[in-house]
Design a protein around this motif. Structure first.
Motif, PDB file in Angstrom:
ATOM      1  N   CYS A 458       0.832  -1.211   0.000  1.00 57.89           N
ATOM      2  CA  CYS A 458       0.000   0.000   0.000  1.00 57.89           C
ATOM      3  C   CYS A 458       0.859   1.250   0.000  1.00 57.89           C
ATOM      4  O   CYS A 458       0.544   2.230  -0.677  1.00 57.89           O
ATOM      5  CB  CYS A 458      -0.916   0.009   1.223  1.00 57.89           C
ATOM      6  N   THR A 459       1.971   1.217   0.808  1.00 55.18           N
ATOM      7  CA  THR A 459       2.806   2.419   0.856  1.00 55.18           C
ATOM      8  C   THR A 459       3.454   2.686  -0.496  1.00 55.18           C
ATOM      9  O   THR A 459       3.779   3.824  -0.801  1.00 55.18           O
ATOM     10  CB  THR A 459       3.918   2.295   1.912  1.00 55.18           C
ATOM     11  N   SER A 466       1.422   6.887   4.034  1.00 49.39           N
ATOM     12  CA  SER A 466       2.105   5.722   4.595  1.00 49.39           C
ATOM     13  C   SER A 466       1.867   5.574   6.109  1.00 49.39           C
ATOM     14  O   SER A 466       1.598   4.472   6.586  1.00 49.39           O
ATOM     15  CB  SER A 466       3.595   5.803   4.289  1.00 49.39           C
ATOM     16  N   ILE A 469      -1.598   4.308   6.785  1.00 48.88           N
ATOM     17  CA  ILE A 469      -1.714   2.887   6.449  1.00 48.88           C
ATOM     18  C   ILE A 469      -1.125   2.029   7.564  1.00 48.88           C
ATOM     19  O   ILE A 469      -1.725   1.053   8.011  1.00 48.88           O
ATOM     20  CB  ILE A 469      -0.984   2.593   5.116  1.00 48.88           C
TER      21      ILE A 469
END
Lengths: 526, 526
Positions: A458-459, A466, A469
């Protein structure tokens, strides 16, 4: 194996008759019965009266000491201060790398010392006062090892560090040799297999040889350190990595040449070699110590550094303590995040070892690797909180955290897969392929690797979110653990619905599986 | 008591028949058999398969966490820096006093929380995943308590600290209540006595009442903290000291009104009250944790602060690393001194608890007090080494060290005398009056109090040699421990020779006594 059990009971009964009611107070050995010690006579009050004691409590104490020493060197790493205005430049990088190296070397050498200690006290079954005091001396010398590493790393070109290290290893070897000689001089202290053996003298030579191998190498290294120190570093590396290399080699050989004969054989013929499984009880105790100290490391910094100064509160925050505390909010978050992650990794480890019957060599090695990364977790979390003020480096630190979590948990998962390779020996029936707990165990151990990989991915996509997340992962994972049984059941049910029949992994018929899924949530019918 | 034993064995045998060979892998409960849990059914593989587990490993992990939290607050005390030129003035004194107060309060409250946790898991006999996760949440909240104390002590007039403290206690209470409710909802998780009891609902009310007493007081305190904070401090003190006061009161009452009925009765009727003895196993585990962390606390400072700076070595010591290390020699001495003292106190504790059959309430209290002073030892040693450069204060710090050692060891001795008061219940036969180990046990426990008193007295007479006296004591005591058996024998023999007959303390005739004295040094005749 079961045939030995009545023998034990007969022994207990006869002691009971001799001693009357006092049998109730005998110290129980929680040593699992599979470690080649299954017919250790239960410590009768007679033994205690003679000053001879079961070594259980001394071993837990040693495990606690060793796990603290192994892990505590992560603190200098977390204490590496990077002020917000300072660049993350070469000198800081070198300092950090130095400290991480000290941490890893300490962890490795202490683990080797711990494994040797475990082997030693698989031979010496009971202790008396002299052995307890000798063991304390041994522990004291081991705790000095991290300092010699610090010296070595800070002054790599001055041979004093390596000289001191070698002296420590030799001292440890001498103390351990004394323990062996003392125990063989009073054979009732030995483990019963050796006590009864006709080849006791041979055993002694063999064990002394193994114990003195490291110190002998170190003596050579100490000699070299006086005139040509690079050679001593080479010898030192041999001492540290020899057990690991020989373990790996043994494992490969066993795999190429097929598995060894079933372990039932090794229970009659007790052999003190490096391929015996470690005591599961002591692997658990050592791991518990590491998890406990890692989980609480950060509270210390919190209490020391994050209590705001009375003057600061008055001047900077107009007397508002809440505002001053808000300032160090990220540190609290880092603490709770780190505690929760370490706690949940302990939980996975605990669940895993509940289903393990014996810990083989490769499993012990993987466990060590997993623990080494668990020790790095506070660092990761502290970096995340330190960089929260510096958005530029945020992304990197979140990724490092994800990577450390991933490595710590994937090695746990590897313990499980290694155990599955020889599941007949190593696992309880319920955790094997097709067992009732198999899918659940799989989900438990796969959760953290998957979550950290997902967060990492995801990052990469949403790099500006970030931190969000990472925090979402931290919050989501504990709840997932709570609901895991439910989720696994749902997943299995949907799998079944999709395929229209029971999947090949679930060996039992569907009605049975439904029963089994309910049982953990409902009281037993008894 | 012995009549219960065959029942146990029957159970084991039946499980064995049901399950075949897999009985060998069941987790053994090392719970001593006297704590009202003696007929806990041994965890069969069935239980493991359903996700129900014996709580042994979780309890050791909790003990490790709690003992670290209890002790770690001594580190800020040892980190109080007193530079050589600075006077030991009011501000330093106040800072030190503040930190010592935080340490003691943390130690007390964590011990209270630990005792409550012990009681709770004497009721809840087994755990499943949900309980393990709830327990982790409980631990996480407890680890936050030291921070609230730091806040309270630094800002005594801002109610935020006490408010946070109350919130923590309430959170702990809620989690513990959840554990109780969950366990009573699935009664197979309860200890068998309660599971089988007809009054289960009554038990639940009773236990919830006890658990929620503290949080209820704290809720009131949190309320008061918003408008009249002194009242909340009063309420908080009640929460912390209530268990101790009620223990002391119970002990006095029991002494004035004669001992209660023999404990055999309490095994049938299980009562969850504050006067049940604590689990000896958990007292040992908690003490081990405290001793282990205290013994290794100083190595951290050594590794962080005493590795000389590369630039310093070049400039100040002309590149001689040995000279630079000589500079911090006192710190090494302090470390080894502290480790040896803590290790030997652990050794005395270990020997003592080997002869103890059950730990009563007053013994637990004395143990806590002893541990609190053991936690202070690193401080004492660090002060001794810090003041080594300031001869003016040397005398004081040596005396403080002697006093701390004396207090830590005299409370151990008090455990032993308290146990002797009711020796039938609490001690193994060999350690009772006239037992074979009685004199030896006495010598072991009296050694440190005597040595520290002697050192203290010597510093009064020869005040200019105080450091030398202290170091002489440090070196002499370990050797005395090694030779203790010999010394005790010599002392007994000379006593006998002096009196011309066997003293009244030694009940056995002289030939028997001679036999007994030899036995620990010679192998058993088997």
């Amino acid at each position: 194996m079961t045939s030995l059990f009545p023998v034990n009971k007969e022994k207990e009964t006869s002691t009971e008759i001799e001693k009357g009611g006092s049998i109730m107070s005998r110290p129980q050995t929680p040593e699992p019965t599979l470690n080649g010690q299954e017919d250790t006579p239960v410590g009768s009050p007679d033994d205690v009266a003679d000053g001879i004691q079961h070594s259980h409590r001394m071993l837990s104490f040693s495990d606690a000491l060793l796990s603290i020493i192994a892990t505590v060197m992560i603190l200098p790493v977390t204490h590496t201060e990077i002020s917000p205005e300072q660049e993350f430049d070469k000198s800081v990088q070198r300092l950090l790398a130095t400290r991480i190296a000290v941490y890893l070397m300490t962890f490795l050498i202490v683990t080797v010392a711990w494994a040797a200690h475990t082997r030693l006290f698989q031979v010496v079954g009971k202790i008396d006062d002299t052995l307890a005091l000798l063991n304390l001396a041994c522990m004291m010398t081991i705790t000095f090892l991290p300092f010699t590493f610090s010296l070595m790393v800070t002054f790599p070109e001055v041979p004093l560090g390596i000289f001191l290290f070698c002296m420590c290893v030799i001292a440890i070897g001498v103390v351990q040799a004394l323990i062996v000689l003392y125990a063989f001089h009073f054979p009732h202290l030995l483990s019963p297999q050796i006590e009864r053996s006709a080849h006791r003298r041979l055993y002694r030579q063999h064990i002394l040889g193994i114990i003195m191998r490291g110190p002998a190498l170190c003596l050579a290294a100490a000699g070299f350190s006086l005139f040509f120190y690079p050679a001593s570093y080479l010898l030192m590396a041999t001492v540290i990595f020899l057990p690991y290399v020989s373990k790996a080699a043994g494992w490969c050989r066993a795999h190429l040449m097929g598995p060894r004969e079933p372990p039932a054989h090794s229970m009659e013929v007790f052999t003190f070699d490096l391929h015996e499984p470690l005591s599961k009880e002591r692997v658990e105790a050592f791991s518990d110590g590491v998890y406990a100290i890692v989980a609480t490391l950060l509270i210390l910094d919190i209490c020391e550094d994050n209590v705001p100064d009375a003057k600061d509160v008055k001047e900077k925050f107009q007397g508002s303590l809440v505002a001053a505390l808000g300032e160090s909010g990220p540190h609290f978050l880092a603490y709770f995040g780190s505690f929760a992650t370490v706690g949940l990794l302990w939980f996975a480890h605990h669940s895993l070892f509940l289903h393990i019957r014996r810990a083989t060599q490769p499993m012990g090695l993987l466990n060590t690797l997993s623990l080494a990364f668990v020790g790095g977790l506070p660092l990761a979390y502290q970096q995340t909180s330190a960089f929260a003020q510096q958005p530029r480096d945020e992304l990197e630190s979140v990724r490092v955290s994800c990577a450390i979590i991933f490595l710590a948990s994937i090695f746990q998962f590897a313990i499980w897969t290694t155990a599955l390779l020889r599941e007949g020996d190593t696992l309880q029936p319920s955790a094997r392929f097709g067992g009732r707990e198999h899918a659940f165990m799989f989900a438990k151990l796969a959760l953290y690797p998957c979550a950290s990989l997902l967060a990492f991915a995801c990052t990469c996509v949403l790099s500006s979110f970030s931190t969000a997340i990472f925090h979402a992962m931290q919050i989501a994972v504990p709840f997932t653990f709570l609901l895991l049984r439910l989720l696994v059941r749902l997943a299995l049910a949907s799998l079944r619905a999709l395929r229209g029949l029971v999947g090949p992994v679930i060996a039992q018929p569907a009605p049975g599986a439904a029963d089994e899924a309910q049982s953990p949530l409902l009281p037993a019918p008894c």
